[in-house]
Motif scaffolding. Structure first.
Motif, short mmCIF file in Angstrom:
data_model
loop_
_atom_site.label_atom_id
_atom_site.label_comp_id
_atom_site.label_asym_id
_atom_site.label_seq_id
_atom_site.Cartn_x
_atom_site.Cartn_y
_atom_site.Cartn_z
N LYS A 46 -8.35 1.47 -4.38
CA LYS A 46 -9.80 1.40 -4.16
C LYS A 46 -10.20 0.00 -3.74
O LYS A 46 -11.04 -0.18 -2.86
CB LYS A 46 -10.54 1.81 -5.43
N LEU A 47 -9.59 -1.02 -4.38
CA LEU A 47 -9.89 -2.40 -4.01
C LEU A 47 -9.49 -2.70 -2.57
O LEU A 47 -10.13 -3.51 -1.89
CB LEU A 47 -9.19 -3.38 -4.96
N ARG A 48 -8.44 -2.06 -2.11
CA ARG A 48 -7.96 -2.27 -0.74
C ARG A 48 -8.69 -1.37 0.27
O ARG A 48 -8.34 -1.36 1.45
CB ARG A 48 -6.45 -2.00 -0.66
N ASN A 49 -9.66 -0.62 -0.19
CA ASN A 49 -10.47 0.26 0.66
C ASN A 49 -9.62 1.30 1.42
O ASN A 49 -9.85 1.57 2.60
CB ASN A 49 -11.30 -0.55 1.66
N GLU A 53 -9.90 7.98 0.73
CA GLU A 53 -9.47 9.06 -0.15
C GLU A 53 -8.63 10.09 0.62
O GLU A 53 -7.70 10.67 0.07
CB GLU A 53 -10.69 9.75 -0.78
N GLU A 57 -4.32 3.40 -8.64
CA GLU A 57 -5.54 3.97 -8.07
C GLU A 57 -6.63 2.90 -7.91
O GLU A 57 -7.32 2.87 -6.88
CB GLU A 57 -6.04 5.11 -8.97
N GLU A 58 -6.76 2.04 -8.90
CA GLU A 58 -7.76 0.96 -8.81
C GLU A 58 -7.43 0.00 -7.68
O GLU A 58 -8.32 -0.43 -6.93
CB GLU A 58 -7.83 0.21 -10.15
N GLU A 59 -6.16 -0.33 -7.53
CA GLU A 59 -5.75 -1.24 -6.47
C GLU A 59 -5.99 -0.62 -5.09
O GLU A 59 -6.41 -1.31 -4.15
CB GLU A 59 -4.28 -1.64 -6.63
N THR A 111 0.83 -1.20 0.00
CA THR A 111 0.00 0.00 0.00
C THR A 111 0.87 1.25 0.00
O THR A 111 0.57 2.22 -0.69
CB THR A 111 -0.94 -0.01 1.23
#
Length: 125
Positions: A39-42, A45, A35-37, A13
C-alpha cells in the motif's frame, strides 16, 4: 513490531507480491507487513489480485501434474528396485497427491507380491 531476518520493507515488490499470494507459507505478521508495504508503494489492488490468481493457478497446475504422474516401463528398466519398493511399501501416494500412481499401485501391488512369493517358493524347493 516483529522484524524478520530480511526485513519485509526491504524486499522487492515482486517478493512482497509472492508473500501476499501465498499466505499458507507465511505467518500473519509477515502478511500484514507485506500488505502495508504494498500500500505504501502504491501497488494497485488489481495487480495484487492478479498475483494471487496466478499463484493459485500455479498451485493447481502443480497438483494436476502430481495427480497424473504415473509409473512407466522405463522406471522399471532404469530403477527397478526403487520402483518395486515404492509400489510394494509406500502407503502415502494418494495422500501425497499422486492419484494415478496410487491407482496403478493398487493393481500392481498384489501381482508383485504374488510373484515374489512364487519366486521364494520355487527357489526354496
Amino acid at each position: 513490531m516483529t522484524t524478520f531476518n530480511h526485513p519485509i520493507k526491504d524486499r522487492t515488490t515482486k517478493q512482497l507480491l509472492q508473500i501476499v499470494s501465498s499466505p499458507e507459507d507465511w505467518n500473519e505478521i509477515a502478511l500484514i507487513q507485506a500488505e502495508e508495504e504494498l500500500k505504501l508503494r502504491n501497488i494497485p489492488e488489481g495487480e495484487i489480485n492478479q498475483s494471487k490468481f496466478y499463484t493459485q493457478k500455479e498451485i493447481q497446475i502443480g497438483n494436476f501434474k502430481l495427480a497424473n504422474e504415473s509409473y512407466y516401463i522405463i522406471d522399471f528398466i532404469f530403477s527397478p528396485l526403487t520402483t518395486l519398493f515404492e509400489i510394494i511399501v509406500s502407503w502415502e501416494l494418494r495422500k501425497d497427491g499422486y492419484l494415478r500412481k496410487a491407482d496403478q499401485q493398487q493393481l500392481l501391488r498384489p501381482i508383485f507380491i504374488l510373484v515374489i512369493i512364487m519366486m521364494v517358493i520355487i527357489f526354496n524347493w
